[in-house]
Design a protein around this motif. Structure first.
Motif, PDB file in Angstrom:
ATOM      1  N   LEU A   7     -56.523 -28.369   5.850  1.00  0.00           N
ATOM      2  CA  LEU A   7     -55.641 -29.380   5.277  1.00  0.00           C
ATOM      3  C   LEU A   7     -54.624 -28.671   4.387  1.00  0.00           C
ATOM      4  O   LEU A   7     -55.000 -27.870   3.521  1.00  0.00           O
ATOM      5  N   ILE A   8     -53.340 -28.969   4.604  1.00  0.00           N
ATOM      6  CA  ILE A   8     -52.258 -28.343   3.839  1.00  0.00           C
ATOM      7  C   ILE A   8     -51.374 -29.432   3.245  1.00  0.00           C
ATOM      8  O   ILE A   8     -50.882 -30.301   3.973  1.00  0.00           O
ATOM      9  N   THR A   9     -51.152 -29.388   1.936  1.00  0.00           N
ATOM     10  CA  THR A   9     -50.209 -30.317   1.319  1.00  0.00           C
ATOM     11  C   THR A   9     -48.853 -29.640   1.156  1.00  0.00           C
ATOM     12  O   THR A   9     -48.732 -28.424   1.214  1.00  0.00           O
ATOM     13  N   GLY A  10     -47.832 -30.461   0.962  1.00  0.00           N
ATOM     14  CA  GLY A  10     -46.481 -29.912   0.882  1.00  0.00           C
ATOM     15  C   GLY A  10     -46.094 -29.226   2.175  1.00  0.00           C
ATOM     16  O   GLY A  10     -45.396 -28.205   2.176  1.00  0.00           O
ATOM     17  N   ALA A  29     -57.141 -26.505  13.804  1.00  0.00           N
ATOM     18  CA  ALA A  29     -56.863 -27.935  13.655  1.00  0.00           C
ATOM     19  C   ALA A  29     -56.268 -28.149  12.264  1.00  0.00           C
ATOM     20  O   ALA A  29     -56.749 -27.571  11.283  1.00  0.00           O
ATOM     21  N   LEU A  30     -55.228 -28.994  12.192  1.00  0.00           N
ATOM     22  CA  LEU A  30     -54.486 -29.132  10.949  1.00  0.00           C
ATOM     23  C   LEU A  30     -54.408 -30.570  10.479  1.00  0.00           C
ATOM     24  O   LEU A  30     -54.148 -31.483  11.268  1.00  0.00           O
ATOM     25  N   GLY A  31     -54.592 -30.761   9.182  1.00  0.00           N
ATOM     26  CA  GLY A  31     -54.284 -32.011   8.514  1.00  0.00           C
ATOM     27  C   GLY A  31     -53.122 -31.748   7.579  1.00  0.00           C
ATOM     28  O   GLY A  31     -53.242 -30.935   6.656  1.00  0.00           O
ATOM     29  N   LEU A  32     -51.992 -32.379   7.821  1.00  0.00           N
ATOM     30  CA  LEU A  32     -50.764 -32.089   7.085  1.00  0.00           C
ATOM     31  C   LEU A  32     -50.345 -33.286   6.242  1.00  0.00           C
ATOM     32  O   LEU A  32     -50.319 -34.421   6.730  1.00  0.00           O
ATOM     33  N   ALA A  33     -49.998 -33.015   4.987  1.00  0.00           N
ATOM     34  CA  ALA A  33     -49.578 -34.079   4.077  1.00  0.00           C
ATOM     35  C   ALA A  33     -48.318 -33.659   3.343  1.00  0.00           C
ATOM     36  O   ALA A  33     -48.166 -32.495   2.959  1.00  0.00           O
ATOM     37  N   ALA A  51     -51.809 -26.025  18.287  1.00  0.00           N
ATOM     38  CA  ALA A  51     -52.908 -26.346  17.377  1.00  0.00           C
ATOM     39  C   ALA A  51     -54.052 -27.024  18.111  1.00  0.00           C
ATOM     40  O   ALA A  51     -53.856 -27.704  19.116  1.00  0.00           O
ATOM     41  N   GLY A  52     -55.251 -26.857  17.573  1.00  0.00           N
ATOM     42  CA  GLY A  52     -56.394 -27.530  18.164  1.00  0.00           C
ATOM     43  C   GLY A  52     -56.293 -29.036  18.041  1.00  0.00           C
ATOM     44  O   GLY A  52     -56.669 -29.781  18.936  1.00  0.00           O
ATOM     45  N   GLN A  53     -55.750 -29.502  16.933  1.00  0.00           N
ATOM     46  CA  GLN A  53     -55.594 -30.931  16.661  1.00  0.00           C
ATOM     47  C   GLN A  53     -54.698 -31.058  15.438  1.00  0.00           C
ATOM     48  O   GLN A  53     -54.711 -30.187  14.560  1.00  0.00           O
ATOM     49  N   ILE A  54     -53.883 -32.087  15.352  1.00  0.00           N
ATOM     50  CA  ILE A  54     -53.034 -32.287  14.176  1.00  0.00           C
ATOM     51  C   ILE A  54     -53.101 -33.740  13.737  1.00  0.00           C
ATOM     52  O   ILE A  54     -52.934 -34.652  14.551  1.00  0.00           O
ATOM     53  N   ALA A  55     -53.343 -33.935  12.445  1.00  0.00           N
ATOM     54  CA  ALA A  55     -53.271 -35.258  11.827  1.00  0.00           C
ATOM     55  C   ALA A  55     -52.275 -35.171  10.678  1.00  0.00           C
ATOM     56  O   ALA A  55     -52.189 -34.144  10.001  1.00  0.00           O
ATOM     57  N   VAL A  56     -51.514 -36.232  10.466  1.00  0.00           N
ATOM     58  CA  VAL A  56     -50.519 -36.239   9.389  1.00  0.00           C
ATOM     59  C   VAL A  56     -50.639 -37.512   8.569  1.00  0.00           C
ATOM     60  O   VAL A  56     -51.087 -38.548   9.056  1.00  0.00           O
ATOM     61  N   THR A  57     -50.215 -37.410   7.306  1.00  0.00           N
ATOM     62  CA  THR A  57     -50.146 -38.587   6.451  1.00  0.00           C
ATOM     63  C   THR A  57     -49.116 -38.352   5.361  1.00  0.00           C
ATOM     64  O   THR A  57     -48.879 -37.199   4.954  1.00  0.00           O
TER      65      THR A  57
END
Length: 246
Positions: A7-10, A29-33, A51-57
């Motif tokens: 998970l990466i912010t900014g 796999a990435l969670g991006l905020a 990427a293996g998987q990407i989720a964003v918010t």
């Protein structure tokens, strides 16, 4: 250990975007905020084949009540989180007492209060699942209080470093590790307009950041040259000399 879910912010620009690109290249796999959801969505579409998987918010880290929501949402979509990179930051600032208090207060709120809110949310997830790697992106400017427009910024980043040190002492020997990363001048929007021979290009700086994070140190100056010796010198040099180094 390979941290697969990160998970990466900014993450919509600068070092956050650069790290997202590099970790995607490695198949993570990435969670991006970030605040700019449109930029995140574009980035996710671009990186999806790698990427293996990407989720964003969308997330503004100064909205401290929304940080747990964002982290929980991303962790749920990824099926857990192995590493959280607390990267969202702000570089506004002005000499203290010159009528620009709002810029300095916003910088402190984003860089320190926002980082604390993110650490709280990340640590709740890590404590519940019994493992994790928390990465706090501080700055070389945290090593020594800096004058003029950098005063509030360096103070906020010093707070981030102290937060990491406290967690390291608490979690020593546990399956949860904490790294404090101190970038020097890397070519991003936050350093636009800075004139220095010590500037590192974006790609080299991002590679140094990711290499340091993957090694999971307690503390790392990046790039190590010239910033590791500069960080050591900053502790002892007179003010007149230290102000010329950063």
């Amino acid at each position: 250990m390979t941290r697969q879910r990160i998970l990466i912010t900014g993450a919509s620009s600068g070092l956050g975007e650069g790290m997202a690109r590099e970790f995607a290249r490695r198949g993570r796999a990435l969670g991006l905020a970030a605040r700019r959801l449109d930029r995140l969505t574009e980035l996710a579409d671009e990186l999806a084949p790698q990427a293996g998987q990407i989720a964003v918010t969308r997330l503004d880290v100064t909205d401290v009540d929304d940080v747990p929501r964002a982290f929980t949402e991303l962790a749920t979509e990824l099926g857990g989180v192995d590493r959280v990179i607390v990267n969202a930051g702000l570089g506004k600032g002005a000499p203290i007492g010159t009528g620009h208090a709002a810029a300095n207060i916003e910088t402190a709120a984003t860089n320190l209060i926002g980082a604390l809110a993110q650490a709280e949310a990340a640590m709740e997830i890590f404590r519940a699942q019994g493992h994790g790697h928390l990465v706090l992106v501080s700055s070389i400017s945290a090593v020594r209080g800096l004058p003029k427009a950098q005063a509030a910024y360096s103070a906020s980043k010093a707070g981030v470093s102290a937060l990491g040190q406290g967690l390291q002492a608490e979690l020593a020997g546990s399956p949860i590790t904490v790294s404090v990363i101190l970038p020097g001048y890397i070519e991003t929007d936050i350093n636009r307009g800075v004139k220095t021979k010590l500037m590192t290009d974006t790609d080299s700086g991002v590679r140094a950041m990711v290499a340091a994070i993957e090694a999971e140190p307690r503390r790392a100056e990046v790039p190590a040259w010239p910033w590791k010796p500069i960080a050591a010198a900053l502790r002892y040099l007179p003010d007149a000399l230290s102000a010329k180094l950063v």
